[in-house]
Design a protein around this motif. Structure first.
Motif, short mmCIF file in Angstrom:
data_model
loop_
_atom_site.label_atom_id
_atom_site.label_comp_id
_atom_site.label_asym_id
_atom_site.label_seq_id
_atom_site.Cartn_x
_atom_site.Cartn_y
_atom_site.Cartn_z
N GLY A 208 0.79 -1.22 0.00
CA GLY A 208 0.00 0.00 0.00
C GLY A 208 0.82 1.27 0.00
O GLY A 208 0.48 2.25 -0.67
N LYS A 209 1.94 1.29 0.73
CA LYS A 209 2.75 2.50 0.85
C LYS A 209 3.43 2.88 -0.46
O LYS A 209 3.93 4.00 -0.61
N THR A 210 3.45 1.95 -1.41
CA THR A 210 4.09 2.24 -2.70
C THR A 210 3.08 2.63 -3.78
O THR A 210 3.44 2.77 -4.95
N ILE A 211 1.81 2.80 -3.40
CA ILE A 211 0.76 3.22 -4.34
C ILE A 211 0.66 4.75 -4.32
O ILE A 211 0.68 5.38 -3.26
N ASP A 212 0.56 5.35 -5.47
CA ASP A 212 0.32 6.78 -5.58
C ASP A 212 -1.19 7.01 -5.70
O ASP A 212 -1.76 7.02 -6.79
N TYR A 213 -1.82 7.19 -4.55
CA TYR A 213 -3.28 7.31 -4.53
C TYR A 213 -3.80 8.59 -5.18
O TYR A 213 -4.98 8.69 -5.52
N SER A 214 -2.90 9.59 -5.38
CA SER A 214 -3.33 10.85 -6.01
C SER A 214 -3.77 10.63 -7.46
O SER A 214 -4.47 11.46 -8.03
N LYS A 215 -3.37 9.52 -8.05
CA LYS A 215 -3.74 9.21 -9.43
C LYS A 215 -4.98 8.31 -9.50
O LYS A 215 -5.34 7.85 -10.58
N THR A 216 -5.60 8.05 -8.37
CA THR A 216 -6.76 7.17 -8.32
C THR A 216 -7.96 7.94 -7.76
O THR A 216 -7.83 9.05 -7.27
N GLU A 217 -9.14 7.31 -7.81
CA GLU A 217 -10.37 7.93 -7.31
C GLU A 217 -10.77 7.25 -6.00
O GLU A 217 -10.86 6.02 -5.94
N ILE A 218 -11.03 8.04 -4.98
CA ILE A 218 -11.38 7.49 -3.67
C ILE A 218 -12.78 6.87 -3.71
O ILE A 218 -13.69 7.37 -4.39
N GLN A 219 -12.93 5.75 -3.00
CA GLN A 219 -14.21 5.04 -2.89
C GLN A 219 -14.52 4.86 -1.40
O GLN A 219 -14.19 3.85 -0.80
N PRO A 220 -15.13 5.88 -0.78
CA PRO A 220 -15.38 5.80 0.67
C PRO A 220 -16.55 4.91 1.01
O PRO A 220 -17.38 4.57 0.15
N GLY A 221 -16.65 4.55 2.28
CA GLY A 221 -17.81 3.84 2.77
C GLY A 221 -18.95 4.80 3.04
O GLY A 221 -18.80 6.02 2.93
N ILE A 295 -10.19 -1.16 -12.06
CA ILE A 295 -9.34 -1.84 -11.07
C ILE A 295 -9.62 -1.19 -9.71
O ILE A 295 -9.43 0.03 -9.56
N PHE A 296 -10.07 -1.98 -8.75
CA PHE A 296 -10.30 -1.46 -7.40
C PHE A 296 -9.14 -1.88 -6.49
O PHE A 296 -8.74 -3.06 -6.49
N LEU A 297 -8.62 -0.93 -5.76
CA LEU A 297 -7.54 -1.20 -4.81
C LEU A 297 -8.16 -1.34 -3.43
O LEU A 297 -8.68 -0.35 -2.87
N GLU A 298 -8.15 -2.56 -2.89
CA GLU A 298 -8.87 -2.88 -1.66
C GLU A 298 -7.90 -3.27 -0.55
O GLU A 298 -7.24 -4.32 -0.63
N PRO A 299 -7.80 -2.46 0.51
CA PRO A 299 -6.94 -2.84 1.65
C PRO A 299 -7.41 -4.15 2.26
O PRO A 299 -8.61 -4.41 2.36
N GLU A 300 -6.46 -4.98 2.69
CA GLU A 300 -6.81 -6.30 3.23
C GLU A 300 -7.03 -6.28 4.74
O GLU A 300 -7.43 -7.30 5.31
N GLY A 301 -6.78 -5.15 5.38
CA GLY A 301 -7.03 -5.09 6.82
C GLY A 301 -6.42 -3.86 7.44
O GLY A 301 -5.72 -3.08 6.78
N ARG A 302 -6.69 -3.67 8.73
CA ARG A 302 -6.19 -2.50 9.46
C ARG A 302 -4.72 -2.64 9.84
O ARG A 302 -4.04 -1.64 10.08
N HIS A 303 -4.25 -3.87 9.94
CA HIS A 303 -2.90 -4.09 10.46
C HIS A 303 -2.00 -4.77 9.45
O HIS A 303 -1.09 -5.52 9.81
N THR A 304 -2.27 -4.52 8.17
CA THR A 304 -1.42 -5.02 7.10
C THR A 304 -1.36 -3.95 6.01
O THR A 304 -2.31 -3.16 5.87
N ASP A 305 -0.27 -3.93 5.26
CA ASP A 305 -0.14 -2.96 4.17
C ASP A 305 -0.42 -3.61 2.81
O ASP A 305 -0.24 -2.97 1.77
#
Length: 628
Positions: A208-221, A295-305
Motif C-alpha cells: 500500500g505505501k508504494t501506491i500513488d493514490y493521487s492518481k486514483t479515485e477514492i471510494q469511501p464507505g 481496477i479497485f484497490l482494496e486494503p486487506e485489513g487495518r494491520h497489514t499494508d
C-alpha cells in the motif's frame, strides 16, 4: 494403523465459509459435532477478495443471519468499510457490501468455533469416508484416526486435487500454498460420485505505501450506520477507503503480447473458469473493443499494508504481472507482494444431491460450498448453514428444511444447483431469482426468522423482538391508511419542491406515499407518528406500501407455482414406464430425480410437453389408488 476416536453426530470436513456455518448450525441445534480441517490457522480464511456481500450475495448474508448463522455478525464486527449498493434503484436490487479485515474476520470466526458448546475442532487431513450399507458412518484421516458419526458434511472448497498454476509453473496446492486434498478426491470417485474440474483465480497483492493514490479515485464507505446482522447494535464508523483506477492500452498491449505465455491459452489450464469473474487476459480477449477496465484497490485489513488489486485476476507469469502493474495509474511504482495465480480443483456434479444437500447415492453424506460447483464466500456459507441444519435434523429424526425459490436466494441457489447443475463455477445473480421483489435485503428477517426460531437457531429474545417489529410495521401501515392528507398550502408546497403533481382532493396517507417522488420522511413531516420509529421500521413501512401492488402480483404468482410444487413425484417412480416422454427428458429426470412437478419443469431438457405427460401419468396413478 487405524485407531478409533469418540463417536459424533455430525462431522464437518473443512473449515472455510461453508464449513464454519455448517458446524456452528449443527452444534447450536444440540448435536455433538466434530470439525476436521487441514490447518486450524486457516479457519474462515479469505483466499480471494477481502470482502463480503454485493448484489444478491449480500442478501444471502442477511438470510444466513435471519436463520441464525454467523457470517453477518462477524463481518459487522470486523469490516473496514460498508456500502449499500444500488441505492438509486428499487429495493429488489439494493445490496450491502463490506470490505473485510480478513485477518480479524478469521480470528473472530475461529474464536466463535472454539467457544461453541457441542463443537470439537481437530487439525487433520481426511482421506477416506466410512461407508457401510450405503450409509456414511464417519471418516478416516491420514494419521489413521477413525472418527465415526451419524452424518458427514464435506466442505473442502477448492482443495480437492488442488493445482496452482502461475505462468509455466504448476504444482499441487490448495489456496494460499496450503496442502491439497488428493486422496479424498480419488476416494469420492471410488464411491461412484461424478466429479468435474473447475478453475478460479486471484489477482496480485501490492504494498500500500508504494501506491500513488493521487492518481486514483477514492471510494469511501457510507457515512450512515450499516450492518448485515439484525442483532448488530454497535456500528463501526472509522472506515478505510478503497480506490479506483483503470487499465489502459499499454496494459492491454502487454497482455496481448504475452497471451502465448498464459496458461489459459497455452492449454495448461484444463478446468472451466467462472464466466462472471474472468481473468484480465480473458477480459482483453473477449472485450477487445473496450479501451479500459476498472481496477479497485482494496486494503486487506487495518494491520497489514497488503492491497488487493481487484479486477486484475491473472495466471500470467510473474514478470508479466509486474510489467502490467507499471502501466496502471497509481501502480507505476507499486511493489508486488504476492503474484496472482489460477487454481484448478475437483467439484461434485451437484445434480447428485437432494435439495437437502444430501447425496442421493450415499445416505448421511452432505456436501456444501465450492465442492458443489459454486464460487464465492456467500454462496458457500448459504449452503453450509443449510447442510448443517439438515444433517442435524437427520440425526434428530426430523424432515429436512428446504427453502423454496420464493423464500430465499439460498433457495434459488440450491435449487439451481441440484436441478440444473452447472458447467462452470456458479455465481448467484439477482437475475437468477424470478421472485426477486420478494427476496430483498430489507425483509430477510420477515422471510426466515420464524424458520430459524423453529429449528432452534434464533433465541426467544430475538424472536420476540422480531414479532414486535412486525407488529409496529403493521400498526403504522394501518395508521397511514386511516389518515387523510388534504391539499393544504403546506402539502402543495412540499409536492412542488419534490416535483410531484398537486393534490386536487384529499388522499389517504398510504396512497400519498405511493407517489414515486414521495418518501416516508415526507409523509412523516405532514402526519408525524406519536412515537419516533426506528429507521428499519420506517424503511419497511415505505417499501411495503409503495410496492404493495407489485408485491401482491408476485405473491399471486408464487401461489400459482406452489400448486405445481405441491404435486409430489414418488421417489420410486419408473420414468421408463411413461410412454411419450422424450428420451432426453427421461434421461434428465432419472438423473435429477425431482421431488415435485415444479422442480421437474426447471430441468434443462425437460419440455412443457414432457411435463404434461408426467402430470397425466401421476393423475392416473392417483385415480388407480382411489379406485382400489
Amino acid at each position: 494403523m487405524v485407531y478409533q476416536d469418540s463417536n459424533y453426530d455430525v462431522i464437518v470436513v473443512g473449515a472455510g465459509h461453508a464449513g464454519v456455518e455448517a458446524a456452528l448450525a449443527s452444534a447450536r441445534m444440540g448435536v455433538k459435532t466434530l470439525m476436521i480441517t487441514l490447518n486450524l490457522d486457516m479457519i474462515a480464511f479469505m483466499p480471494c477478495n477481502p470482502s463480503i456481500g454485493g448484489p444478491a450475495k449480500g442478501i444471502v448474508v442477511r438470510e444466513i443471519d435471519a436463520l441464525g448463522g454467523e457470517m453477518g455478525r462477524t463481518i459487522d464486527k470486523t469490516h473496514i468499510q460498508m456500502r449499500m449498493l444500488n441505492t438509486g434503484k428499487g429495493p429488489a436490487v439494493r445490496a450491502l457490501r463490506a470490505q473485510a479485515d480478513k485477518f480479524m474476520y478469521q480470528h473472530e470466526m475461529k474464536n466463535k468455533l472454539e467457544t461453541e458448546e457441542n463443537l470439537t475442532l481437530l487439525q487433520g487431513m481426511v482421506e477416506r469416508l466410512i461407508v457401510e450399507d450405503g450409509e456414511c458412518r464417519g471418516v478416516v484421516t491420514e494419521t489413521g484416526g477413525e472418527y465415526r458419526a451419524k452424518t458427514v458434511i464435506i466442505t473442502t472448497g477448492t482443495f480437492l486435487r488442488g493445482r496452482v498454476i502461475l505462468g509455466d509453473l504448476s504444482y499441487e496446492s490448495g489456496p494460499n500454498n496450503q496442502r491439497a486434498s488428493v486422496n479424498l478426491s480419488k476416494h469420492l470417485e471410488e464411491l461412484g460420485l461424478n466429479l468435474v474440474r473447475f478453475k478460479t483465480g486471484t489477482p496480485p497483492r501490492v504494498k500500500g505505501k508504494t501506491i500513488d493514490y493521487s492518481k486514483t479515485e477514492i471510494q469511501p464507505g457510507d457515512d450512515i450506520p450499516r450492518a448485515f446482522s439484525y442483532e448488530t447494535t454497535k456500528f463501526m464508523m472509522d472506515q478505510i477507503p478503497c480506490w479506483l483506477t483503470y487499465t489502459n492500452e499499454k496494459t492491454h498491449l502487454i497482455i496481448d503480447d504475452n497471451l502465448h505465455r498464459s496458461p489459459m491459452y497455452s492449454g495448461m489450464i484444463k478446468g472451466t473458469g467462472p464466466r462472471y469473474c474472468p481473468s484480465i487476459e480473458d477480459k482483453i480477449v473477449r472485450f477487445n473493443d473496450k479501451p479500459r477496465h476498472q481496477i479497485f484497490l482494496e486494503p486487506e485489513g487495518r494491520h497489514t499494508d497488503e492491497v488487493y488489486v481487484q479486477g486484475l485476476s491473472t495466471s500470467l507469469p510473474e514478470d508479466v504481472q509486474r510489467r502490467m502493474l507499471e502501466t496502471i495509474p497509481g501502480l507505476e511504482k507499486a511493489e508486488l507482494m504476492r503474484a496472482g495465480y489460477a487454481i484448478e480443483y475437483d467439484a461434485v456434479v451437484p445434480t447428485q444431491l437432494w435439495p437437502s444437500l444430501e447425496l442421493k447415492k450415499i445416505s448421511g453424506l452432505f456436501t456444501a460450498g465450492q465442492i458443489n460447483g459454486t464460487s464465492g464466500y456467500e454462496e458457500a456459507a448459504g449452503q453450509g448453514i443449510m447442510a448443517g441444519i439438515n444433517a442435524a435434523r437427520k440425526v434428530q429424526g426430523k424432515e429436512p428444511i428446504i427453502l423454496d425459490r420464493s423464500q430465499a436466494y439460498i433457495g434459488v441457489l440450491i435449487d439451481d444447483l441440484v436441478t440444473k447443475g452447472t458447467n462452470e463455477p456458479y455465481r448467484l445473480l439477482t437475475s437468477r431469482a424470478e421472485h426477486r421483489l420478494l427476496l430483498r435485503h430489507d425483509n430477510a428477517d420477515m422471510r426466515l426468522t420464524e424458520i430459524g426460531h423453529d429449528i432452534g437457531l434464533i433465541s426467544t429474545d430475538r424472536f420476540e423482538a422480531f414479532e414486535e417489529k412486525k407488529r409496529i410495521v403493521e400498526q403504522e401501515k394501518k395508521r397511514l391508511e386511516g389518515i387523510i392528507i388534504k391539499p393544504t398550502a403546506e402539502v402543495q408546497s412540499l409536492l412542488e419542491n419534490i416535483g410531484s403533481s398537486q393534490l386536487k382532493d384529499g388522499v389517504r396517507a398510504s396512497d400519498f406515499l405511493k407517489r414515486p417522488e414521495v418518501t416516508y420522511d415526507h409523509v412523516k413531516q405532514l402526519v408525524p407518528a406519536d412515537n419516533e420509529l426506528a429507521p428499519v421500521i420506517e424503511e419497511q413501512v415505505e417499501i411495503q406500501i409503495k410496492y404493495a401492488g407489485y408485491i401482491e402480483k408476485s405473491l399471486q404468482q408464487v401461489e400459482r407455482l406452489k400448486k405445481m410444487e405441491n404435486k409430489k413425484i414418488p421417489e420410486d417412480i419408473d420414468y421408463d414406464a411413461i410412454t411419450g416422454i422424450a428420451t432426453e427428458a427421461k434421461q434428465k429426470l432419472k438423473e435429477v430425480r425431482p421431488l415435485s412437478v415444479a422442480q421437474a419443469s426447471r430441468i434443462s431438457g425437460v419440455n412443457p410437453a414432457d411435463i404434461s405427460i408426467l402430470l397425466v401419468y401421476l393423475e392416473q396413478g392417483r385415480i388407480a389408488k382411489v379406485s382400489k
